[in-house]
Design a protein around this motif. Structure first.
Motif, PDB file in Angstrom:
ATOM      1  N   MET A 122      -8.290   7.633  -9.119  1.00 54.33           N
ATOM      2  CA  MET A 122      -8.547   6.452  -8.301  1.00 54.33           C
ATOM      3  C   MET A 122      -9.764   5.683  -8.812  1.00 54.33           C
ATOM      4  SD  MET A 122      -9.726   6.651  -4.344  1.00 54.33           S
ATOM      5  CE  MET A 122      -8.557   7.983  -4.133  1.00 54.33           C
ATOM      6  N   GLN A 152      -8.826   3.910 -12.034  1.00 56.42           N
ATOM      7  CA  GLN A 152      -7.982   2.738 -11.754  1.00 56.42           C
ATOM      8  C   GLN A 152      -8.807   1.559 -11.260  1.00 56.42           C
ATOM      9  OE1 GLN A 152      -5.036   4.111  -8.927  1.00 56.42           O
ATOM     10  NE2 GLN A 152      -3.555   4.611 -10.525  1.00 56.42           N
ATOM     11  N   ASN A 153      -9.766   1.834 -10.414  1.00 60.22           N
ATOM     12  CA  ASN A 153     -10.539   0.765  -9.774  1.00 60.22           C
ATOM     13  C   ASN A 153     -11.886   0.518 -10.447  1.00 60.22           C
ATOM     14  OD1 ASN A 153      -8.529   0.402  -7.785  1.00 60.22           O
ATOM     15  ND2 ASN A 153      -9.331   2.134  -6.623  1.00 60.22           N
ATOM     16  N   GLN A 154     -12.080   1.173 -11.623  1.00 59.78           N
ATOM     17  CA  GLN A 154     -13.298   0.999 -12.417  1.00 59.78           C
ATOM     18  C   GLN A 154     -14.558   1.213 -11.572  1.00 59.78           C
ATOM     19  OE1 GLN A 154     -12.541  -2.964 -14.097  1.00 59.78           O
ATOM     20  NE2 GLN A 154     -11.819  -1.999 -15.985  1.00 59.78           N
ATOM     21  N   ILE A 155     -14.568   2.323 -10.863  1.00 66.02           N
ATOM     22  CA  ILE A 155     -15.707   2.681 -10.015  1.00 66.02           C
ATOM     23  C   ILE A 155     -16.652   3.579 -10.809  1.00 66.02           C
ATOM     24  CG2 ILE A 155     -16.407   3.987  -7.964  1.00 66.02           C
ATOM     25  CD1 ILE A 155     -13.708   3.075  -6.718  1.00 66.02           C
ATOM     26  N   GLN A 176       0.823  -1.199   0.000  1.00 70.01           N
ATOM     27  CA  GLN A 176       0.000   0.000   0.000  1.00 70.01           C
ATOM     28  C   GLN A 176       0.867   1.264   0.000  1.00 70.01           C
ATOM     29  OE1 GLN A 176      -2.249  -1.033   3.543  1.00 70.01           O
ATOM     30  NE2 GLN A 176      -4.102  -1.367   2.329  1.00 70.01           N
ATOM     31  N   GLN A 234       2.161   1.715  -3.497  1.00 70.01           N
ATOM     32  CA  GLN A 234       1.092   2.192  -4.369  1.00 70.01           C
ATOM     33  C   GLN A 234       0.904   3.700  -4.224  1.00 70.01           C
ATOM     34  OE1 GLN A 234      -2.103  -0.499  -3.012  1.00 70.01           O
ATOM     35  NE2 GLN A 234      -2.383  -1.107  -5.142  1.00 70.01           N
ATOM     36  N   TYR A 251      -9.125   5.396  -1.189  1.00 67.71           N
ATOM     37  CA  TYR A 251      -8.261   4.749  -2.186  1.00 67.71           C
ATOM     38  C   TYR A 251      -8.329   3.234  -2.062  1.00 67.71           C
ATOM     39  CZ  TYR A 251      -4.006   3.846  -4.966  1.00 67.71           C
ATOM     40  OH  TYR A 251      -3.126   3.409  -5.916  1.00 67.71           O
ATOM     41  N   PHE A 252      -8.428   2.740  -0.829  1.00 65.72           N
ATOM     42  CA  PHE A 252      -8.407   1.293  -0.601  1.00 65.72           C
ATOM     43  C   PHE A 252      -9.799   0.699  -0.392  1.00 65.72           C
ATOM     44  CE2 PHE A 252      -4.281   2.970   0.901  1.00 65.72           C
ATOM     45  CZ  PHE A 252      -3.460   2.301   0.021  1.00 65.72           C
ATOM     46  N   LYS A 253     -10.773   1.572  -0.064  1.00 65.51           N
ATOM     47  CA  LYS A 253     -12.143   1.071   0.127  1.00 65.51           C
ATOM     48  C   LYS A 253     -13.122   2.206  -0.156  1.00 65.51           C
ATOM     49  CE  LYS A 253     -15.102  -1.559   3.277  1.00 65.51           C
ATOM     50  NZ  LYS A 253     -15.272  -2.080   4.667  1.00 65.51           N
TER      51      LYS A 253
END
Length: 357
Positions: free
Chosen positions: A330, A333-336, A135, A138, A293-295
């Motif tokens: 972000m 990157q995370n396809q949100i 993390q 990243q 970023y992580f959740k």
């Protein structure tokens, strides 16, 4: 040189805090006519720190049909070409301008905020034990990307560097930036006579520039003591979360309503000034970068807490989504898909809707 002292003076001038100036090795800030400030040599008030390399900028080989020259430091780095040399110069200039205080046009203020924010966060990551090594790496890559992007630099420079552990390297040649900048400064201080038409400072001043550049670089690499945002009355708790990322991560995990309460207390405090506003913006972007970023789904808890006070909820959501573009990258990157969060969109202002919908 103690970078913390310089950083405090930077914030003092940038946000008009009105505190007494603190001297530091060989440099002092001087105000510019266009309402900004630069570091100047104490002994030479007509030469700024960022300007000493202006005349040393390499020729751009992209505009020459058959470039036939070698890099100045080719004897020290035989695998360096003239295209690499230019990219390394751009990085040096980018790092040095971290000390510049520019009163930017409103449309450029986001870049100014992001570069300052990323520089500060890069200095914090080594001590962030609440993150695992993956993390931290990243986020180190994430913050360094935006540190360069917000300068801004060209695409070639943006993609030319990477971290090997904590060492910043030129990816193509594997040259350590600390080594390159050391050789660069030493070469010019030792060969001043060859470059009299390009250099207007003395060898000891070049050494002072080297010391400062290397301190800035080591802070970016997380090898120096982390930087601290200075205290201000009424900001103790908020600054604790900014200066100690682990406290933010722990508070969010153990009792996030306490974290949201700190945000609420700030919004209910009428003692606003530029520095206080900057600190609040930093806290919200910390929430983006260390929590969302992580959740990303954590944003639902934030909205649930503040939806009873829609004016404050709208303010926080739009700070998060329009103060910087960290969350935009972000999400890509995370396809949100933000449309799957109607509770968030409900509080978007016109600018946020234009960007995200």
């Amino acid at each position: 040189m103690k970078l913390q002292l310089l950083y405090h003076e930077y914030l003092n001038l940038k946000f008009n805090r009105g505190l007494p100036s603190v001297p530091f090795d060989g440099f002092e800030y001087g105000l510019l006519e266009e309402d900004g400030a630069e570091l100047f040599f104490v002994e030479r008030k007509d030469e700024a720190f960022v300007e000493w390399t202006y005349e040393l900028q390499p020729r751009d080989p992209h505009y020459v049909v058959s470039p036939d020259w070698k890099p100045v430091l080719s004897a020290f780095f035989n695998h360096l070409d003239i295209y690499d040399e230019l990219v390394l110069y751009y990085l040096l200039f980018t790092i040095n301008t971290t000390t510049s205080i520019v009163r930017t046009h409103p449309f450029l203020s986001m870049n100014d905020f992001m570069k300052n924010y990323c520089f500060f966060q890069l200095a914090q990551l080594t001590d962030a034990s609440g993150l695992n090594e993956e993390q931290r790496q990243q986020l180190r890559d994430f913050f360094f990307f935006f540190y360069l992007y917000a300068h801004p630099v060209n695409e070639e420079t943006l993609n030319a560097f990477s971290f090997n552990g904590q060492d910043l390297i030129h990816t193509k040649t594997n040259i350590l930036m600390e080594h390159y900048f050391t050789v660069y400064h030493d070469y010019y201080s030792e060969n001043l006579d060859k470059h009299r038409d390009e250099l207007f400072i003395a060898p000891h001043e070049i050494h002072a520039c080297k010391d400062l550049t290397l301190e800035l670089l080591r802070s970016i690499e997380g090898k120096s003591p982390k930087l601290i945002m200075p205290s201000e009355e009424g900001l103790d708790v908020l600054l604790q979360l900014i200066n100690n990322v682990d406290d933010l991560i722990h508070m969010n995990a153990e009792n996030k309503t306490t974290l949201f309460g700190i945000m609420k207390d700030f919004l209910s405090d009428n003692r606003l000034n530029p520095y206080r506003q900057h600190c609040f913006r930093m806290l919200l972007q910390n929430y983006v970068c260390y929590i969302l970023y992580f959740k990303f789904d954590e944003i639902d808890d934030l909205v649930d807490y503040f939806k009873g006070t829609p004016v404050w909820c709208e303010a926080i959501i739009n700070y998060i989504f329009t103060d910087a573009i960290f969350i935009q990258k972000m999400m890509r990157q995370n396809q949100i898909d933000i449309t799957k969060y109607p509770n968030v969109i409900e509080f978007f202002n016109e600018e946020a809707r234009r960007i995200y919908l």
